[in-house]
Motif scaffolding. Structure first.
Motif, short mmCIF file in Angstrom:
data_model
loop_
_atom_site.label_atom_id
_atom_site.label_comp_id
_atom_site.label_asym_id
_atom_site.label_seq_id
_atom_site.Cartn_x
_atom_site.Cartn_y
_atom_site.Cartn_z
N PHE A 197 6.82 3.31 -12.89
CA PHE A 197 5.94 2.94 -11.79
C PHE A 197 6.75 2.41 -10.61
O PHE A 197 7.70 1.65 -10.79
CB PHE A 197 4.98 1.82 -12.20
CG PHE A 197 3.89 2.25 -13.15
CD1 PHE A 197 2.87 3.09 -12.74
CD2 PHE A 197 3.88 1.77 -14.46
CE1 PHE A 197 1.84 3.46 -13.60
CE2 PHE A 197 2.86 2.13 -15.33
CZ PHE A 197 1.84 2.98 -14.90
N ARG A 198 6.31 2.77 -9.41
CA ARG A 198 6.72 2.08 -8.19
C ARG A 198 5.54 1.15 -7.87
O ARG A 198 4.41 1.59 -7.74
CB ARG A 198 6.96 3.10 -7.08
CG ARG A 198 7.27 2.51 -5.70
CD ARG A 198 6.01 2.29 -4.90
NE ARG A 198 6.29 1.85 -3.53
CZ ARG A 198 5.34 1.48 -2.67
NH1 ARG A 198 4.07 1.50 -3.03
NH2 ARG A 198 5.65 1.10 -1.47
N MET A 199 5.81 -0.13 -7.79
CA MET A 199 4.74 -1.12 -7.75
C MET A 199 4.51 -1.63 -6.33
O MET A 199 5.28 -2.44 -5.81
CB MET A 199 5.11 -2.27 -8.67
CG MET A 199 5.39 -1.81 -10.09
SD MET A 199 6.24 -3.12 -10.97
CE MET A 199 5.66 -2.78 -12.62
N GLN A 283 13.89 -4.32 -1.19
CA GLN A 283 13.89 -5.47 -0.28
C GLN A 283 13.82 -4.92 1.15
O GLN A 283 14.03 -3.73 1.36
CB GLN A 283 15.13 -6.33 -0.52
CG GLN A 283 16.47 -5.64 -0.33
CD GLN A 283 16.94 -5.64 1.11
OE1 GLN A 283 16.47 -6.44 1.92
NE2 GLN A 283 17.87 -4.76 1.43
N PHE A 284 13.50 -5.76 2.11
CA PHE A 284 13.23 -5.27 3.47
C PHE A 284 14.17 -5.81 4.54
O PHE A 284 13.99 -5.52 5.72
CB PHE A 284 11.80 -5.63 3.88
CG PHE A 284 10.76 -4.75 3.23
CD1 PHE A 284 10.40 -4.94 1.91
CD2 PHE A 284 10.13 -3.74 3.94
CE1 PHE A 284 9.44 -4.13 1.30
CE2 PHE A 284 9.16 -2.93 3.35
CZ PHE A 284 8.83 -3.13 2.03
N GLU A 285 15.15 -6.63 4.14
CA GLU A 285 15.95 -7.31 5.18
C GLU A 285 16.62 -6.34 6.15
O GLU A 285 16.63 -6.57 7.36
CB GLU A 285 17.02 -8.20 4.54
CG GLU A 285 16.58 -9.63 4.39
CD GLU A 285 17.74 -10.53 4.02
OE1 GLU A 285 18.46 -10.97 4.92
OE2 GLU A 285 17.92 -10.77 2.81
N ASN A 333 11.24 5.63 3.96
CA ASN A 333 10.12 5.91 3.07
C ASN A 333 8.92 6.22 3.97
O ASN A 333 9.10 6.41 5.17
CB ASN A 333 9.86 4.74 2.09
CG ASN A 333 9.54 3.44 2.80
OD1 ASN A 333 8.80 3.44 3.78
ND2 ASN A 333 10.09 2.33 2.33
N HIS A 334 7.74 6.28 3.39
CA HIS A 334 6.55 6.69 4.16
C HIS A 334 6.07 5.62 5.13
O HIS A 334 5.13 5.85 5.87
CB HIS A 334 5.43 7.05 3.18
CG HIS A 334 5.01 5.87 2.36
ND1 HIS A 334 5.84 5.27 1.43
CD2 HIS A 334 3.87 5.15 2.35
CE1 HIS A 334 5.22 4.25 0.90
NE2 HIS A 334 4.02 4.14 1.44
N ASP A 335 6.69 4.43 5.10
CA ASP A 335 6.30 3.34 6.01
C ASP A 335 7.31 3.13 7.14
O ASP A 335 7.10 2.28 8.01
CB ASP A 335 6.21 2.01 5.25
CG ASP A 335 5.10 1.99 4.22
OD1 ASP A 335 4.09 2.70 4.40
OD2 ASP A 335 5.25 1.25 3.22
O1 TEU Z 1 3.41 -1.33 2.03
C1 TEU Z 1 3.46 -2.72 2.04
C2 TEU Z 1 4.04 -3.33 3.19
O2 TEU Z 1 4.71 -4.35 3.11
C3 TEU Z 1 3.68 -2.73 4.49
O3 TEU Z 1 3.05 -3.70 5.24
C4 TEU Z 1 4.85 -2.27 5.16
O4 TEU Z 1 5.66 -3.37 5.48
C5 TEU Z 1 4.33 -1.65 6.39
O5 TEU Z 1 3.71 -0.46 6.01
C6 TEU Z 1 5.41 -1.35 7.33
O6 TEU Z 1 4.78 -1.25 8.53
C7 TEU Z 1 2.73 -0.75 0.96
C8 TEU Z 1 2.71 0.75 1.12
O7 TEU Z 1 4.02 1.24 1.06
C9 TEU Z 1 2.00 1.08 2.38
O8 TEU Z 1 2.02 2.46 2.66
C10 TEU Z 1 0.58 0.60 2.25
O9 TEU Z 1 -0.09 0.79 3.46
C11 TEU Z 1 0.50 -0.88 1.88
O10 TEU Z 1 1.41 -1.22 0.84
C12 TEU Z 1 -0.87 -1.20 1.36
O11 TEU Z 1 -1.07 -0.59 0.12
#
Ligand code: TEU
Ligand code: CA
Length: 565
Positions: A197-199, A283-285, A333-335
């Motif tokens: 799982f990716r949590m 981590q996000f730093e 990643n997707h974010d």
């Molecule tokens: O993202 C969590 C998260 O911390 C986001 O606020 C992230 O920092 C942001 O998307 C960056 O702008 C996870 C998922 O990866 C994201 O796609 C989801 O929208 C979010 O959780 C809610 O499930």
């Protein structure tokens, strides 16, 4: 602490299914589309696929709002398609990691439909309901996606908490029935044969008792950042230990926690092999290196980043986790926006800088993640106006700051071009045909107009492509244990152009030299690095193998890796 583990030696590929491959012409990527492309992934050489959510969802946040955990989203296919996908992956020796989104559900999940009906509904306590305070929200917390983290609900006259969109109500993890439902659901997927799982935002599960108001730090807004009351909250470790004991420990799987705002100490607590609760984390730093600290616009207030800051962050994570925990290595990643646009040069030196960034990341300690399209050097997109965007975070930002607060639309559009999540969500560029070969229909979000130059077909044909370079990096990881298990030492700490480091394992050293600039700085080998034999493992320009490495005039975005003995 130095145990050999398959998930330390693996390379993970992330698929965002909506944008990967559409098999039936409705403009939306799907499971059959992924099955069509498994040979491509095998050719690349990745070991594990992390699939962003494919569960039933009304798609307010593209699947991160789940209405049924044990079924597949209509647009993506059926459970039978999913079984076929898993089978086809396992047949190719690949593992499948599923996304676990359990901080919240969709408001269309039947638990929430019940929960909102009445205060004495058996599901009421599955979510976090509170009465208003003085005719306003129960507290001043801000949602990650702009505005209040609370939504008023007519039926019972109370508010529910949603840290993300208002269609993503937070689950109440204090309720042991919620935990039991989630653990049963996880077991159901594991018994179907998944490999981990990716949590999603797993360190936000526990909220501080009483849900206190956050201190006012943003004078521009009624709502404030309340992270201290829900990041790594008081019962988080209890919940995760219970999850490990009741579910995870029974399977040979990998787990990776998405954990915003963690320190290296938190990471060691979470991932150590004695009593940790996950194998590794995100981590996000380093993803904040280009964010202005303390700005009311948060991640949308962008500042130029400095290589020395990136060095401090990455080196801290490399050194402090060594032998004590395990990290993930990611730039996309997707974010997140595309790394070549953010940390490299997506114009003149696109190919060189994409390879340089890949080298720099993949030679560090940790499990590397490749996000779809990164392996061909896909870039950010700059859509001309907000109407082209699909991401709920981006649209909410626009409504909050441009429509409601009157910020300059051009400035915000520029920030979206740089930072918006849709940069990573334009369709995968497969070939130079219409819509990049992603769909025969109309894609749900426009294709990046550069698909004629940047696409998989072109990359596979060109032996000097980013794709072939990634293939080689992945292969090197399999051949040289030093890449997985070696220690890390930063060189040239103060240099603003060259990032160089050494890995050490037994009597071997790996010297990694990368130029983060379009200039030609001179690399001077520090005197304490000594060796009698050297072997060039990989480079993004042609290099004379016999050339001395005491002094090297680097080419723009050059990268080289030497093995020294
Ligand atoms: O993202 C969590 C998260 O911390 C986001 O606020 C992230 O920092 C942001 O998307 C960056 O702008 C996870 C998922 O990866 C994201 O796609 C989801 O929208 C979010 O959780 C809610 O499930
Ligand atoms: Ca489709």
């Amino acid at each position: 602490p130095k145990t050999k583990q398959w998930w330390k030696e693996a390379v993970v590929y992330q698929i965002y299914p909506r944008s990967f491959k559409d098999s039936n012409g409705d403009g939306i990527g799907d499971l059959r589309g992924i099955i069509e492309k498994l040979d491509y992934l095998q050719e690349l050489g990745v070991d594990v696929v992390w699939l962003s959510p494919v569960y039933k969802s009304p798609n307010d946040d593209n699947g991160y709002d789940i209405s049924d955990y044990q079924d597949i989203m209509d647009e993506f296919g059926t459970l039978a398609d999913w079984d076929e996908l898993l089978h086809q992956m396992h047949a190719r020796g690949m593992k499948l990691v599923m996304d676990l989104v359990v901080n919240h559900t969709s408001d269309e999940h039947h638990w929430f439909i019940e929960s909102r009906k009445s205060k004495d509904n058996p599901y009421r306590d599955y979510y976090i309901w509170r009465p208003g305070k003085d005719g306003k929200e129960p507290n001043n917390w801000q949602s990650f996606f702009s505005g209040s983290a609370w939504q008023y609900d007519e039926a019972t006259g109370e508010y529910y908490l949603h840290l993300f969109s208002k269609k993503q109500p937070d689950l109440n993890w204090e309720n042991e029935k919620v935990r039991e439902e989630i653990f049963n659901m996880m077991t159901w997927w594991l018994d179907r044969g998944i490999d981990g799982f990716r949590m999603d935002v797993i360190n936000l599960l526990s909220k501080v008792e009483g849900l206190p108001d956050a201190p006012v730090t943003n004078l521009d807004d009624r709502y404030q950042w309340g992270g201290q009351y829900f990041v790594n909250g008081p019962k988080l470790m209890d919940y995760l230990r219970e999850m490990k004991e009741k579910v995870l420990s029974k399977y040979d799987i990998m787990t990776v926690g998405e954990t915003p705002m963690v320190t290296t100490d938190d990471a060691i607590r979470f991932t150590n092999e004695q009593d940790g609760v996950m194998n590794m984390l995100f981590q996000f730093e380093h993803m904040d290196v280009d964010t202005k600290p303390g700005s009311s616009l948060g991640k949308w207030d962008i500042q130029p980043w400095k290589l020395t800051d990136l060095k401090k962050i990455m080196s801290k994570w490399q050194v402090e986790l060594h032998g004590k925990g395990w990290n993930s290595l990611y730039l996309e990643n997707h974010d997140q926006p595309r790394s070549v646009s953010r940390f490299g040069d997506d114009k003149m030196y696109r190919v060189e800088s994409a390879k340089m960034l890949a080298t720099w990341l993949h030679m560090m300690q940790g499990t590397p993640y490749i996000y779809q399209g990164q392996e061909i050097g896909m870039t950010n997109v700059a859509f001309p106006s907000i109407e082209y965007y699909r991401d709920v975070e981006t649209i909410n930002l626009w409504n909050d700051v441009v429509v409601n607060k009157g910020y300059d639309p051009d400035k915000i559009l520029k920030a979206i071009h740089y930072r918006g999540r849709d940069n990573a969500r334009t369709p995968m560029q497969w070939d130079a045909t219409k819509h990049a070969g992603f769909t025969t229909g109309t894609p749900w979000i426009d294709v990046n107009p550069n698909y004629c130059d940047i696409n998989v077909e072109q990359a596979m044909k060109d032996e000097n492509s980013v794709f072939h370079y990634y293939k080689k990096l992945i292969r090197l990881r399999k051949e040289h244990p030093i890449i997985v298990y070696g220690s890390y030492e930063l060189l040239l700490e103060d240099d603003e152009q060259i990032y160089a480091y050494v890995r050490k394992f037994n009597d071997e050293q790996l010297l990694v030299i990368t130029n983060f600039s379009s200039e030609q700085p001179t690399f001077i080998l520090p005197a304490h690095i000594t060796f009698t034999e050297k072997q060039l493992l990989i480079s993004n320009y042609a290099v004379d193998e016999n050339e001395s490495i005491d002094t090297i005039v680097l080419k723009p975005y050059e990268a080289r890796v030497y093995k020294l003995k």
